[in-house]
Design a protein around this motif. Structure first.
Motif, PDB file in Angstrom:
ATOM      1  N   GLN A 181       0.815  -1.205   0.000  1.00  0.00           N
ATOM      2  CA  GLN A 181       0.000   0.000   0.000  1.00  0.00           C
ATOM      3  C   GLN A 181       0.856   1.266   0.000  1.00  0.00           C
ATOM      4  O   GLN A 181       0.476   2.283  -0.583  1.00  0.00           O
ATOM      5  CB  GLN A 181      -0.931  -0.001   1.217  1.00  0.00           C
ATOM      6  CG  GLN A 181      -1.978  -1.096   1.195  1.00  0.00           C
ATOM      7  CD  GLN A 181      -2.891  -1.002  -0.028  1.00  0.00           C
ATOM      8  OE1 GLN A 181      -3.292   0.078  -0.441  1.00  0.00           O
ATOM      9  NE2 GLN A 181      -3.197  -2.147  -0.611  1.00  0.00           N
ATOM     10  N   SER A 182       2.007   1.204   0.636  1.00  0.00           N
ATOM     11  CA  SER A 182       2.912   2.353   0.628  1.00  0.00           C
ATOM     12  C   SER A 182       3.413   2.636  -0.782  1.00  0.00           C
ATOM     13  O   SER A 182       3.445   3.794  -1.231  1.00  0.00           O
ATOM     14  CB  SER A 182       4.085   2.092   1.569  1.00  0.00           C
ATOM     15  OG  SER A 182       5.020   3.156   1.527  1.00  0.00           O
ATOM     16  N   LYS A 183       3.787   1.587  -1.510  1.00  0.00           N
ATOM     17  CA  LYS A 183       4.250   1.765  -2.893  1.00  0.00           C
ATOM     18  C   LYS A 183       3.129   2.318  -3.771  1.00  0.00           C
ATOM     19  O   LYS A 183       3.364   3.189  -4.626  1.00  0.00           O
ATOM     20  CB  LYS A 183       4.741   0.432  -3.446  1.00  0.00           C
ATOM     21  CG  LYS A 183       6.057  -0.055  -2.865  1.00  0.00           C
ATOM     22  CD  LYS A 183       6.436  -1.386  -3.502  1.00  0.00           C
ATOM     23  CE  LYS A 183       7.761  -1.893  -2.994  1.00  0.00           C
ATOM     24  NZ  LYS A 183       8.120  -3.202  -3.611  1.00  0.00           N
ATOM     25  N   PHE A 236       5.605   9.415   5.028  1.00  0.00           N
ATOM     26  CA  PHE A 236       6.168   9.873   3.752  1.00  0.00           C
ATOM     27  C   PHE A 236       5.277   9.440   2.590  1.00  0.00           C
ATOM     28  O   PHE A 236       5.112  10.187   1.619  1.00  0.00           O
ATOM     29  CB  PHE A 236       7.587   9.324   3.555  1.00  0.00           C
ATOM     30  CG  PHE A 236       8.249   9.822   2.309  1.00  0.00           C
ATOM     31  CD1 PHE A 236       8.905  11.049   2.295  1.00  0.00           C
ATOM     32  CD2 PHE A 236       8.235   9.079   1.138  1.00  0.00           C
ATOM     33  CE1 PHE A 236       9.515  11.527   1.136  1.00  0.00           C
ATOM     34  CE2 PHE A 236       8.846   9.544  -0.019  1.00  0.00           C
ATOM     35  CZ  PHE A 236       9.486  10.769  -0.021  1.00  0.00           C
ATOM     36  N   ALA A 237       4.699   8.246   2.676  1.00  0.00           N
ATOM     37  CA  ALA A 237       3.785   7.801   1.623  1.00  0.00           C
ATOM     38  C   ALA A 237       2.531   8.670   1.597  1.00  0.00           C
ATOM     39  O   ALA A 237       2.023   9.018   0.515  1.00  0.00           O
ATOM     40  CB  ALA A 237       3.410   6.332   1.851  1.00  0.00           C
ATOM     41  N   MET A 258       9.627   2.667   0.818  1.00  0.00           N
ATOM     42  CA  MET A 258       9.761   2.393  -0.615  1.00  0.00           C
ATOM     43  C   MET A 258      10.019   0.915  -0.906  1.00  0.00           C
ATOM     44  O   MET A 258      10.224   0.539  -2.054  1.00  0.00           O
ATOM     45  CB  MET A 258      10.895   3.230  -1.207  1.00  0.00           C
ATOM     46  CG  MET A 258      10.648   4.718  -1.170  1.00  0.00           C
ATOM     47  SD  MET A 258      12.050   5.645  -1.836  1.00  0.00           S
ATOM     48  CE  MET A 258      11.574   7.329  -1.410  1.00  0.00           C
ATOM     49  N   GLY A 259      10.051   0.094   0.133  1.00  0.00           N
ATOM     50  CA  GLY A 259      10.276  -1.332  -0.064  1.00  0.00           C
ATOM     51  C   GLY A 259      11.723  -1.702  -0.280  1.00  0.00           C
ATOM     52  O   GLY A 259      12.011  -2.810  -0.749  1.00  0.00           O
ATOM     53  N   LEU A 260      12.651  -0.812   0.058  1.00  0.00           N
ATOM     54  CA  LEU A 260      14.075  -1.092  -0.119  1.00  0.00           C
ATOM     55  C   LEU A 260      14.713  -1.643   1.153  1.00  0.00           C
ATOM     56  O   LEU A 260      15.901  -1.954   1.163  1.00  0.00           O
ATOM     57  CB  LEU A 260      14.810   0.187  -0.548  1.00  0.00           C
ATOM     58  CG  LEU A 260      14.303   0.838  -1.843  1.00  0.00           C
ATOM     59  CD1 LEU A 260      15.053   2.136  -2.115  1.00  0.00           C
ATOM     60  CD2 LEU A 260      14.457  -0.129  -3.017  1.00  0.00           C
ATOM     61  N   ALA A 261      13.959  -1.723   2.241  1.00  0.00           N
ATOM     62  CA  ALA A 261      14.440  -2.271   3.506  1.00  0.00           C
ATOM     63  C   ALA A 261      13.243  -2.848   4.254  1.00  0.00           C
ATOM     64  O   ALA A 261      12.098  -2.433   4.020  1.00  0.00           O
ATOM     65  CB  ALA A 261      15.131  -1.187   4.347  1.00  0.00           C
ATOM     66  N   PRO A 262      13.469  -3.804   5.148  1.00  0.00           N
ATOM     67  CA  PRO A 262      12.358  -4.351   5.929  1.00  0.00           C
ATOM     68  C   PRO A 262      11.708  -3.274   6.801  1.00  0.00           C
ATOM     69  O   PRO A 262      12.346  -2.278   7.160  1.00  0.00           O
ATOM     70  CB  PRO A 262      13.034  -5.418   6.802  1.00  0.00           C
ATOM     71  CG  PRO A 262      14.319  -5.741   6.115  1.00  0.00           C
ATOM     72  CD  PRO A 262      14.747  -4.475   5.440  1.00  0.00           C
ATOM     73  N   VAL A 263      10.449  -3.469   7.141  1.00  0.00           N
ATOM     74  CA  VAL A 263       9.735  -2.541   8.018  1.00  0.00           C
ATOM     75  C   VAL A 263      10.222  -2.762   9.446  1.00  0.00           C
ATOM     76  O   VAL A 263       9.961  -3.811  10.045  1.00  0.00           O
ATOM     77  CB  VAL A 263       8.217  -2.753   7.926  1.00  0.00           C
ATOM     78  CG1 VAL A 263       7.492  -1.821   8.883  1.00  0.00           C
ATOM     79  CG2 VAL A 263       7.734  -2.537   6.497  1.00  0.00           C
ATOM     80  N   VAL A 264      10.949  -1.786   9.993  1.00  0.00           N
ATOM     81  CA  VAL A 264      11.543  -1.932  11.323  1.00  0.00           C
ATOM     82  C   VAL A 264      11.057  -0.859  12.291  1.00  0.00           C
ATOM     83  O   VAL A 264      11.604  -0.718  13.379  1.00  0.00           O
ATOM     84  CB  VAL A 264      13.092  -1.906  11.245  1.00  0.00           C
ATOM     85  CG1 VAL A 264      13.609  -3.149  10.551  1.00  0.00           C
ATOM     86  CG2 VAL A 264      13.589  -0.647  10.548  1.00  0.00           C
ATOM     87  N   GLY A 265      10.053  -0.083  11.904  1.00  0.00           N
ATOM     88  CA  GLY A 265       9.442   0.852  12.846  1.00  0.00           C
ATOM     89  C   GLY A 265      10.232   2.113  13.111  1.00  0.00           C
ATOM     90  O   GLY A 265      10.144   2.668  14.207  1.00  0.00           O
TER      91      GLY A 265
END
Length: 370
Positions: free
Chosen positions: A231-233, A266-267, A327-334
């Motif tokens: 959904q962010s992308k 940011f999204a 942006m999906g370039l790194a895992p979601v780490v909060g």
């Protein structure tokens, strides 16, 4: 008084350009949060505004703290926060399945956030005390590794992977800039490469492990663990060049985008302000970080140089990890976007970094030229 005769000299000496940039970023964040709440100052924009201006005032007050105070207090503050991290494990308040807070009655404190700053100060103080001749020996590395490793491990137990990475990254930056030989870093990197698969399988919690696996293949579970990234992308891509317009975002307003006011703010912004808004926001952060690096280059003492560079890098890690995450370039780490995401912890840490940088910059301006 200043040359113009209107502004007192101490105020005139403040770097108002970078303070103006911070104000611009913070106020733009309030606009984004106003839109994320469908055109309302509640529940996010108003509390965020109060915290922002209080913390900004605190940063300006910290700019008057003598540089030597930071040096003398670095290790004691680190020790106090280590005790608090242990107390979090024993007595900490649980929220959202995580045990990260100390409930002091009048305030709920997250010591791990303050440790992001304390680790930079502690490592800078260690290398400031270390004789230059010892820097290139192994004895210059293992004490710093312990300084970094203990709080990193305690934060991982909370569990808080993002904050643990920030603590380790800030400390490692100071170690590298202190001049520890590159061969030791290469050896450390190889060790980390060996440990990562073991950590993913045995140390990470299930939800953290799933985030790493989803990062490698986001489409494998688009309606489950991969929903946030997908959904962010969509939100970022649908904004195009100029965006859909203020208050016209659909992903956030129709609740398709989870955490659109915090981790994925940011999204939310990019959907309404497009590529142009995103580039301008990133450019503003870049100028603030560039100023912080400049403060480090102008500093005349080793402690001040390492501290300024470490704090500027800490802000950089906030921005870079969050942008890569959404942006999906790194895992979601909060990791939130500083000064923009709703919440007080990251905002407090960023303003604390800014206040110490202003303090070092003030010392640079008053020191005789060399």
């Amino acid at each position: 008084m200043s040359r113009a005769g209107f502004v007192p000299a101490p105020l005139a000496r403040l770097p108002w350009r970078v303070i103006g940039l911070v104000l611009a970023i913070g106020c733009f964040g309030l606009v984004v949060l106003y839109s994320a709440a469908n055109g309302s100052i509640h529940p996010w924009a108003l509390p965020q505004a109060v915290r922002f201006f209080v913390f900004l005032g605190g940063a300006l007050v910290l700019s008057w703290v003598p540089e030597d105070w930071w040096k003398r207090g670095a290790l004691p503050v680190y020790g106090v926060l280590m005790v608090m991290l242990v107390l979090v494990e024993l007595l900490g308040a649980v929220r959202g399945g995580s045990q990260r807070w100390l409930d002091l009655g009048f305030i709920r404190l997250q010591p791990s956030e303050l440790m992001k700053v304390a680790i930079v100060l502690a490592c800078a103080r260690f290398y400031d005390m270390l004789p230059v001749a010892e820097i290139r020996r192994f004895g210059a590395l293992w004490p710093a590794a312990l300084l970094i490793g203990f709080p990193g491990a305690l934060v991982m137990l909370q569990p808080d992977l993002g904050t643990a990475l920030m603590i380790c990254g800030g400390g490692a930056t100071v170690v590298f800039l202190a001049g520890v030989p590159l061969r030791l870093f290469v050896g450390g990197a190889l060790g980390v490469a060996v440990v990562i698969p073991l950590a993913v399988n045995f140390l990470l919690h299930d939800y953290q492990r799933n985030r790493v696996l989803i990062f490698l293949d986001p489409e494998s579970d688009p309606l489950g663990t991969g929903y946030h990234i997908s959904q962010s992308k969509i939100a970022i891509g649908s904004g195009g060049i100029w965006g859909k317009g203020f208050l016209n975002g659909t992903q956030s307003h129709l609740d398709y985008l989870p955490e659109g006011q915090t981790d994925f703010v940011f999204a939310t912004m990019a959907e309404e302000w497009g590529l142009v808004g995103g580039v301008l926001l990133i450019a503003a952060f870049f100028l603030v970080i560039r100023w912080g690096i400049g403060v480090s280059l102008r500093a005349q003492g080793r402690f001040a140089r390492l501290t300024a560079a470490g704090l500027a890098t800490t802000i950089f890690f906030y921005v870079a990890i969050n942008l890569m995450m959404v942006m999906g370039l790194a895992p979601v780490v909060g990791i939130p976007l500083p000064l923009v995401s709703f919440g007080g912890s990251a905002q407090m840490t960023t303003m604390l970094c800014l206040g110490i940088l202003l303090s070092i910059d003030r010392a640079n301006r008053l020191a005789p030229r060399r």
